[in-house]
Design an enzyme around this catalytic site. Structure first.
Site: not given
Length: 323
Positions: A46-47, A137, A176, A199, A201, A232-233
């Site tokens: 996997g390397e 973000h 939000d 909202k 949470r 969802g939001t």
């Protein structure tokens, strides 16, 4: 004389890993270059190890690689930076359409990691000279870096699309409180009103309650956010807005993370459509999801950076119209 010219004007070479090769190909094509040759060698355990298959000595090297899940994408990017540095690249710019771990930008509870700061440190330590990314973000993540960061804005892509919709009673909504600054910027461009879906949470990816702040009756609502994860939001906001009397609701989200039951949630929602960017490749088709490419925006940013030109013209605040 020719050698002197090459030294003074190093060439631009664009490479990519496995996170989003389709977008990287578009960016390279819009820029006017093909993608450079790099191979990600994989071993049986996997390397993996990136190998540049052409000389990059003294060149401006742009590595197009999002750090979305799985974390192999981040590790690929770090190894490509290291390989480019050891191959004597003149200047290494990492082009990160989606900056993963950006939601870990503060200590919001005891004994947690600040993942975005760690990633910034890793990129810098690996040897990156500059970062080009889009819609972090939290914009303050730019301050986590000790190297220049060009933070592009998807509004430059979304605004023409919204204009073409010709909505009669256009009103913008933030799903939000955290997205209000982003939404206000776009609403200001259109000289339109905005509302907020506030909202609360219970825990991550689970909403306990939500209320609408503002009047939405008979309005055509455009929700704007940076990330759509489980949706969802977004879908709960859309349903609540329709309950409050909105005439239509559509959403614009830059990064289609779309995990868990996101596609099912979107398909079963009251949303007219969800418009996203190709910063992350979609996992499946959905008739309600429309993808707009960011390739042109990144290609212009790469060219302006290489030519030491400003990228201010790529931002919505420089295009705002007066009414």
């Amino acid at each position: 004389m020719q050698l002197f010219s090459l030294i003074m004007n190093p060439s631009v070479k664009i490479f990519t890993g496995n996170s989003n090769p389709a977008l990287a190909e578009k960016i390279a094509a819009r820029y006017g270059n093909g993608l450079g040759k790099v191979k990600i060698q994989k071993f049986s355990d996997g390397e993996f190890q990136p190998v540049f298959l052409e000389s990059i000595r003294g060149d401006y090297v742009f590595l197009v690689q999002g750090t979305n899940a799985p974390s192999d994408n981040l590790m690929e990017l770090l190894l490509m930076i290291d390989a480019a540095k050891r191959a004597s690249a003149g200047y290494i710019t990492v082009v990160i359409p989606y900056f993963g771990f950006a939601r870990q930008d503060r200590k919001d509870k005891p004994r947690v990691a600040i993942g975005s700061k760690l990633v910034a440190n890793l990129l810098t330590s690996a040897g990156a000279n500059r970062v080009i990314t889009m819609d972090l973000h939290a914009p303050q993540i730019q301050a986590f870096f000790d190297i220049p960061v060009d933070h592009l804005d998807s509004s430059a892509i979304f605004i023409p699309y919204i204009e073409n919709l010709k909505l009669e009673n256009l009103t913008f909504a933030s799903p939000d409180v955290g997205s209000t600054t982003r939404v206000r910027e776009v609403a200001s461009y259109f000289n339109a009103e905005m509302v907020i879906c506030d909202k609360h949470r219970k825990r991550a990816n689970e909403i306990a309650s939500m209320v609408v702040i503002g009047d939405v009756k008979d309005k055509d609502i455009v929700l704007i956010d940076d990330i759509c994860d489980t949706a969802g939001t977004l879908t709960k906001s859309a349903a609540l807005l329709m309950e409050k009397g909105a005439r239509s609701v559509r959403a614009f989200c830059t990064h289609p993370v779309l995990s868990g039951k996101a596609y099912e949630n979107i398909e079963n929602s009251v949303l007219d459509e969800l418009v996203v960017c190709d910063t992350i490749p979609l996992k499946q088709e959905c008739p309600k999801i429309k993808v707009i490419s960011v390739a042109d925006l990144f290609a212009v940013a790469i060219r302006n950076m290489h030519e030491n030109k400003s990228i201010t013209s790529l931002f919505v605040h420089s295009q705002r119209r007066d009414r």
